[in-house]
Scaffold this motif. Structure first.
Motif, short mmCIF file in Angstrom:
data_model
loop_
_atom_site.label_atom_id
_atom_site.label_comp_id
_atom_site.label_asym_id
_atom_site.label_seq_id
_atom_site.Cartn_x
_atom_site.Cartn_y
_atom_site.Cartn_z
N ARG A 16 0.87 -1.13 0.12
CA ARG A 16 -0.07 0.01 0.13
C ARG A 16 0.81 1.28 0.01
O ARG A 16 0.44 2.33 -0.12
CB ARG A 16 -0.87 0.04 1.20
N ARG A 24 2.48 4.30 -0.96
CA ARG A 24 2.26 5.31 -2.12
C ARG A 24 2.89 5.46 -3.17
O ARG A 24 2.81 6.00 -4.29
CB ARG A 24 1.55 6.53 -1.55
N GLU A 57 -4.74 1.59 -5.20
CA GLU A 57 -6.10 2.35 -5.43
C GLU A 57 -7.45 1.72 -4.71
O GLU A 57 -8.49 2.20 -5.08
CB GLU A 57 -6.13 2.28 -6.78
N GLN A 58 -7.01 0.61 -4.00
CA GLN A 58 -8.13 0.00 -3.40
C GLN A 58 -8.73 0.79 -2.05
O GLN A 58 -7.76 1.59 -1.67
CB GLN A 58 -7.90 -1.35 -2.95
N ASP A 59 -9.98 0.63 -1.72
CA ASP A 59 -10.60 1.28 -0.46
C ASP A 59 -11.69 0.33 0.14
O ASP A 59 -11.55 -0.87 -0.56
CB ASP A 59 -11.57 2.46 -0.92
N PHE A 60 -12.07 0.76 1.30
CA PHE A 60 -12.98 -0.18 1.83
C PHE A 60 -14.12 -1.03 1.07
O PHE A 60 -14.43 -2.13 0.97
CB PHE A 60 -13.80 0.21 3.19
N SER A 86 -14.23 -1.14 -2.37
CA SER A 86 -13.79 -2.13 -3.43
C SER A 86 -13.44 -3.43 -3.01
O SER A 86 -13.36 -4.43 -3.51
CB SER A 86 -12.66 -1.21 -4.37
N HIS A 142 -8.00 -4.31 5.17
CA HIS A 142 -8.91 -3.43 5.69
C HIS A 142 -8.30 -2.56 7.04
O HIS A 142 -8.40 -1.62 6.89
CB HIS A 142 -10.13 -4.20 6.46
N MET A 171 -5.94 -0.10 5.56
CA MET A 171 -6.28 1.04 5.11
C MET A 171 -7.03 1.99 6.21
O MET A 171 -6.90 3.21 6.11
CB MET A 171 -7.72 0.68 4.14
N GLU A 190 -4.04 3.95 7.75
CA GLU A 190 -3.51 4.88 7.01
C GLU A 190 -4.32 6.03 7.28
O GLU A 190 -4.13 7.28 7.07
CB GLU A 190 -3.69 4.74 5.55
N ARG A 191 -5.76 6.09 7.50
CA ARG A 191 -6.74 7.09 7.85
C ARG A 191 -6.45 7.40 9.40
O ARG A 191 -7.33 8.25 9.84
CB ARG A 191 -8.05 6.70 7.35
#
Length: 270
Positions: A20, A22, A31-34, A36, A74, A77, A80-81
């Protein structure tokens, strides 16, 4: 990463973090998110169930790894937030399992599986009451297969006393819903009434302690097995047969299947 050390959950988390990254990671993973990834998570859970059903332990090992990857994906991701990370997920499930097993980790008592289940549901109900959404139906995931979700929300409602007093009431509701399906005068109304009919059938299954999802899955498998046998008997001309001829084939397949089952049962008794 030390190539000489045995991989563990931290190793997997490190791999995912690198994918992941960048600047140097994998374009697809980046480019994936929760949203997708969610379909893959559901798919992997079904593949785990499929491996179990086939009693394929090698596949089960692989599929469990794929499912574990989804948890790590998951969690990465979310990390990262700044929402939560993998350790928070692990801490949360450990705390929950400890809290929901007071007969093991506390001073509660449970002498059989039913008592454990009842205690589990009572603890979950108390947890729901402590949240903003205190509904008895809170937390039943909308993404569950429809039959499974119907069974779960019916069980939740029944625990509040909102239920038929006996199976006769649940059965009568099915006949009532069939009449309403027959009386429907529009596509929207028909869809609504058929939904009510399916919901009523799930209710009857629940009264008989039958898992509706498993029952339909078994019915699907039975139909497919018999249909394929019909095709095998008729060869390439199956589609050209009349409906009467197809029905005769169907009855022949059912008869052979019943005889085979009877023979197997007879052998098991000798």
């Amino acid at each position: 990463m030390n190539p000489n050390s045995a991989p563990n959950i931290t190793t997997l988390a490190t791999i995912m973090a690198r994918l992941r990254n960048r600047d140097t990671g994998c374009p697809w993973d980046i480019e994936q998110d929760f949203g997708s990834i969610a379909p893959y998570t559901i798919e992997e859970a079904y593949e785990v169930a499929d491996a179990i059903e086939r009693a394929d332990m090698d596949s089960l090992k692989d599929e469990l790894g794929d499912l574990l990857l989804q948890v790590v994906f998951h969690s990465q991701m979310a990390s990262e937030r700044g929402i939560f990370d993998l350790q928070d997920v692990i801490d949360g499930i450990c705390e929950k399992m400890t809290r929901r097993h007071p007969h093991i980790f506390g001073d509660g008592n449970a002498y059989d599986a039913k008592t454990v289940t009842d205690n589990w549901e009572n603890i979950k109900a108390a947890e729901r009451d402590a949240k903003a959404d205190g509904s008895a139906l809170a937390g039943v995931a909308t993404a569950l297969p429809a039959l499974l979700r119907a069974q779960k929300i019916q069980k939740r409602a029944a625990r509040t006393g909102f239920d038929w007093p006996d199976v006769e009431g649940a059965t009568a509701k099915i006949y009532e819903e069939i009449q309403e399906v027959q009386a429907a005068t529009s596509a929207d109304e028909l869809t609504d009434e058929i939904g009510d009919l399916l919901f009523a059938v799930v209710n009857m299954a629940r009264f008989h302690d039958v898992d509706a999802e498993s029952a339909l899955k078994s019915a699907n498998a039975k139909f497919e097995r018999r249909f394929r046998a019909m095709e095998a008997l008729s060869g390439a001309r199956f589609a050209e047969l009349s409906l009467t001829e197809k029905e005769e084939l169907w009855q022949l397949v059912k008869s052979r299947e019943s005889k085979a089952m009877s023979n197997d049962q007879g052998k098991s008794k000798t």
